[in-house]
Design an enzyme around this catalytic site. Structure first.
Site, PDB file in Angstrom:
ATOM      1  N   THR A  93     -16.654   0.963  12.849  1.00 14.85           N
ATOM      2  CA  THR A  93     -17.165   1.623  12.324  1.00 14.85           C
ATOM      3  C   THR A  93     -18.479   1.132  12.883  1.00 14.85           C
ATOM      4  OG1 THR A  93     -15.933   2.165  10.388  1.00 14.85           O
ATOM      5  CG2 THR A  93     -18.431   2.531  10.500  1.00 14.85           C
TER       6      THR A  93
ATOM      7  N   GLN B 179       2.871  -7.153  -5.814  1.00 16.64           N
ATOM      8  CA  GLN B 179       1.717  -5.750  -6.150  1.00 16.64           C
ATOM      9  C   GLN B 179       0.126  -6.159  -6.541  1.00 16.64           C
ATOM     10  OE1 GLN B 179       3.784  -1.992  -7.076  1.00 16.64           O
ATOM     11  NE2 GLN B 179       5.433  -2.331  -7.023  1.00 16.64           N
ATOM     12  N   CYS B 180       0.694  -7.499  -7.200  1.00 16.21           N
ATOM     13  CA  CYS B 180      -1.290  -7.460  -8.250  1.00 16.21           C
ATOM     14  C   CYS B 180      -1.714  -7.715  -7.021  1.00 16.21           C
ATOM     15  CB  CYS B 180      -1.067  -8.532  -9.847  1.00 16.21           C
ATOM     16  SG  CYS B 180      -0.387  -7.088 -10.810  1.00 16.21           S
TER      17      CYS B 180
END
Length: 335
Positions: free
Chosen positions: A12, A271-272
């Protein structure tokens, strides 16, 4: 005067709108022309561009190898490196470089922006100028103060293999939930010297990765007896709940046993984004104890994934893989 290589990959920070109004990478010269303050820095900037600037969502391990080769070729010529990179896969690249270049004695600072350079309210200028400032810092012996791969974003310098992208629409895009920031910039620049990683071994560069890594994310309602066991998996990252928990299910256990029978090393990664895998803490993790499973500890998912690729690329025995995976190689986990 410190000599710093500026490596442009795209992203970007160097985007502009094409004929149909979508953001695409522009050539490096156009990026540098839009940041005239770069010419005011008391450093010698050596500009380098990859063979083809990309949107970071198109990042591949082969480009990590190209970046590693670029750094290797300039290692004796410059005092440090600043890499312009898109934010989407910046954390993956930071992890890759931290594992592919062991024994690093010079700074590799990766940065980018949420808005393209040259647009109103862009964060590109501050991120880029500060990244150079950190890359040029020296210790009392005139060696680079930073000697590891870092991400600089929105006033914070983070260990690269501890960071992840937390937001797609805020300037404060990156976070390091399990390790403090190495430095902060504002009116004053504060560096936590005691947190900086210092390699003990010689410079070792690895250019081979093995991408035969699978990922399975657990969720309520997942039908375990329909999960495929892919023969090419060398490592499977199992994204479990909380502190490494999973349901007590005979179908799930059968899946794990088939994966293990396949010769695949299973890694328990939460997943944390904050905290650590703690095997055996809850009774709900008892199913996982019935297979020879590795713990990702407090590594980020990005770090665990890329570390597995790099270690597999070394052609290690299973025992050596397990030993190295659970050892902190570049500050990526808490021993």
């Amino acid at each position: 005067m410190r000599k710093i290589a500026l490596i442009y990959t795209g992203g970007t920070i160097g985007m502009r709108r094409n004929d149909v109004g979508k953001l695409t990478p522009m050539e490096f010269e156009a990026v540098s022309d839009k940041v005239p303050s770069l010419k005011l820095l008391p450093i010698d900037i050596i500009p380098v561009a990859l063979s083809h600037p990309i949107d970071s969502s198109e990042m591949t391990p082969s480009i990590w190898v190209e970046l590693t080769e670029t750094i290797e070729s300039l290692m004796d010529e410059v005092d440090g490196f600043v890499i312009l990179h898109g934010t989407d896969t910046m954390a993956y690249t930071a992890c890759a470089l931290s594992f592919m270049i062991q024994g690093l004695r010079k700074p590799v600072i990766i940065t980018g922006s949420q808005l393209p350079v040259g647009v109103l309210r862009t964060d590109a200028v501050e991120n880029l100028v500060s990244a150079f400032e950190f890359a040029a810092m020296v210790d009392e012996n005139e060696n680079g103060l930073i000697q590891e791969v870092c991400i600089y974003f929105e006033y914070q310098l983070l260990r690269g293999n501890r960071a992840y992208k937390r937001s797609s629409n805020e300037f404060d895009a990156f976070s390091s939930p399990n390790f403090p920031a190495l430095a902060e910039s504002g009116v004053k620049v504060t560096v936590a010297n005691e947190l900086l990683w210092k390699s003990k071994g010689p410079l070792l560069i690895q250019k081979k990765l093995n991408q035969e890594v699978g990922v399975v994310t657990l969720y309520p309602g997942l039908v375990y007896d329909q999960l495929p066991v892919l023969k090419h998996w060398k490592v499977l990252l199992l994204r479990t709940f909380g502190a490494g928990n999973a349901p007590r299910s005979s179908q799930f256990l059968k899946f794990l046993q088939e994966v293990e029978k396949n010769g695949t090393i299973i890694v328990n990664t939460s997943q944390c984004v904050s905290g650590s895998v703690v095997p055996g803490l809850y009774d709900s993790s008892s199913t996982l104890e019935q297979v020879n499973m590795l713990s990702a500890n407090d590594m980020t998912f990005e770090s665990a994934l890329v570390k597995a690729m790099v270690l597999l690329g070394q052609g290690l025995s299973e025992e050596d893989f397990r030993g190295k995976f659970t050892t902190s190689l570049s500050g990526e986990l808490t021993d």
